[in-house]
Enzyme design. Structure first.
Site, short mmCIF file in Angstrom:
data_model
loop_
_atom_site.label_atom_id
_atom_site.label_comp_id
_atom_site.label_asym_id
_atom_site.label_seq_id
_atom_site.Cartn_x
_atom_site.Cartn_y
_atom_site.Cartn_z
N ASP A 146 -40.48 -12.37 -34.39
CA ASP A 146 -39.06 -12.60 -34.08
C ASP A 146 -38.59 -11.39 -33.26
O ASP A 146 -39.31 -10.40 -33.12
CB ASP A 146 -38.29 -12.70 -35.42
CG ASP A 146 -36.83 -13.08 -35.28
OD1 ASP A 146 -36.42 -13.49 -34.17
OD2 ASP A 146 -36.09 -12.97 -36.28
N ARG A 160 -23.26 -20.23 -40.30
CA ARG A 160 -24.04 -19.09 -39.80
C ARG A 160 -23.13 -17.89 -39.87
O ARG A 160 -22.06 -17.86 -39.25
CB ARG A 160 -24.50 -19.34 -38.35
CG ARG A 160 -25.05 -18.08 -37.71
CD ARG A 160 -25.76 -18.33 -36.41
NE ARG A 160 -27.07 -18.93 -36.64
CZ ARG A 160 -28.04 -18.98 -35.73
NH1 ARG A 160 -27.84 -18.48 -34.53
NH2 ARG A 160 -29.19 -19.54 -36.03
N CYS A 210 -39.13 -18.08 -33.62
CA CYS A 210 -37.95 -18.93 -33.81
C CYS A 210 -37.11 -19.06 -32.54
O CYS A 210 -36.32 -20.00 -32.43
CB CYS A 210 -37.12 -18.42 -34.98
SG CYS A 210 -36.46 -16.76 -34.73
#
Ligand code: CP
Ligand code: NVA
Length: 300
Positions: A219, A104, A259
Site C-alpha cells: 500500500d 470513511r 488497494c
C-alpha cells in the site's frame, strides 16, 4: 434481530465471510451475463466521506444503483458533521432516513460511536485503523485466481497501517499465515501482533516476507492524514519497494495486489503493475461485487 454492522472483519464469522465472498463471485457472474437483479428498490445508502475516495465511492454508489436503490454522498464540507454536530446525533438522525450507512473517516472510534447510535447497518469504508471492504475484494480476487485461502502464506510489505491490520484479521478469520515486513517504527501495534501471533509474524526484510509466499500485497507509504510525514516516510521505506525482482522470491504462482491508488517509483516499481503477476484491476473491480454481497448480507 440486532442490527449487524461491518466495522472490522471480526464482525462476521468465518463462515459468513466465506458466504459473502462466494456470493460476490456469483453477483459478478450475474452482472457479466446482464441479469437484472434489484433487491434494493426504494432503499437508500448514506455515504459519509471525511477523506477522499475514488474506488470506495464509485463502487458503493454504482452497486446501490445496480441493486435498484440509490446512494447519497455526504461530506463534512456540506453537512453539519463538519460544523461540529456530534457523531451520535448525526447517527440517530441519518439512520432514521436511510436503510444502510457507509462511513470513511479518521479515528476508528468515530465509526464505533456512529454504529452504537445507528438503527441501520453501518459499513466501514476505511478508518485510520481498518479497511475491511478492501480486504473482502482482495480475498475474492485471490479465490478467483488461486482458490482456497486456507493454509496459504501472504506477505504484507510496507506500512503497518489500516490495510495491514485488516489483513491480520483476515488471516485469523480465514486460516492463512501473514508475514509482515515494515521499517522499524512503522510496524502494526505490538499488542495486535501479540494477540494474533498464531497467524501473523513480523519479519525483518521485504525479502523475508515474500519468500515462498502466495500473495504479495502493499500500500502507499503515506496514508491519508499523514501527509506531513511524507518525506521522512519516503526515506525510511526505501528498501520496502515491491518490484518484479522481489516477486521472483515468492512462490512461482504468487500474485500481487495493491488497494490503489499506487505511487509508481515508491512502494512499487514503475513496471510492477504491468507484470503479469499483478491482479490490481480485478482487485479494484471486485470492490463493487464484494460490497454488493456485503450490503445484501447486512440488509437481509
Ligand atoms: N482502495 C481504496 O479504498 O480506494 P479509494 O481511496 O479510491 O476509495
Ligand atoms: N492506507 C491508505 C489506503 C487508501 C485506500 C490510506 O489510509 O490512505
Amino acid at each position: 434481530m440486532a442490527v449487524r454492522h461491518f466495522l472490522t472483519l471480526l464482525d462476521l464469522s468465518p463462515a459468513e465471510l466465506l458466504e459473502v465472498l462466494h456470493r460476490a463471485i456469483e453477483l459478478k457472474k450475474m452482472r457479466a451475463e446482464g441479469v437484472v437483479y434489484e433487491p434494493f428498490k426504494g432503499k437508500v445508502l448514506g455515504m459519509i466521506f471525511e477523506k477522499s475516495s475514488t474506488r470506495t465511492r464509485v463502487s458503493f454508489e454504482a452497486g446501490m444503483a445496480q441493486f435498484g436503490g440509490s446512494a447519497i454522498f455526504l461530506s463534512p464540507r456540506d453537512t453539519q458533521l463538519g460544523r461540529g454536530e456530534p457523531v451520535e446525533d448525526s447517527a440517530r438522525v441519518i439512520s432514521r432516513m436511510v436503510d444502510i450507512v457507509m462511513i470513511r473517516t479518521f479515528a476508528h472510534d468515530i465509526i464505533e460511536r456512529f454504529a452504537a447510535h445507528s438503527r441501520v447497518p453501518v459499513i466501514n469504508g476505511l478508518t485510520d485503523d481498518h479497511h475491511p471492504c478492501q480486504i473482502l475484494a482482495d480475498l475474492q480476487t485471490f479465490i478467483e485466481h488461486r482458490g482456497d485461502l486456507k493454509g496459504k502464506t501472504f506477505a504484507w510489505v510496507g506500512d503497518g497501517n489500516n490495510m495491514c491490520n485488516s489483513y491480520i484479521h483476515a488471516a485469523h478469520q480465514l486460516d492463512f499465515q501473514l508475514r509482515i515486513a515494515c521499517p522499524y517504527g512503522f510496524e502494526p501495534d505490538p499488542e495486535v501482533l501479540t494477540q494474533y501471533k498464531h497467524c501473523a509474524t513480523l519479519v525483518k526484510t521485504a525479502e523475508d516476507a515474500v519468500a515462498g509466499a502466495h500473495l504479495i500485497a502493499t500500500d502507499v507509504w503515506t496514508s491519508m492524514g499523514q501527509e506531513a510525514e511524507q518525506s521522512i516516510r519516503k526515506r525510511r521505506f526505501a528498501t520496502y519497494q515491491v518490484n518484479p525482482r522481489l516477486m521472483d522470491l515468492a512462490s512461482p504462482d504468487a500474485i500481487f495486489m495493491h488497494c490503489l491508488p499506487a505511487h509508481r517509483g515508491e512502494e512499487i516499481s514503475e513496471d510492477m503493475l504491468d507484470d503479469p503477476r499483478a491482479v490490481v484491476w480485478d482487485e479494484a473491480e471486485n470492490r463493487l461485487h464484494a460490497q454488493k454481497a456485503l450490503m445484501e448480507f447486512l440488509m437481509r
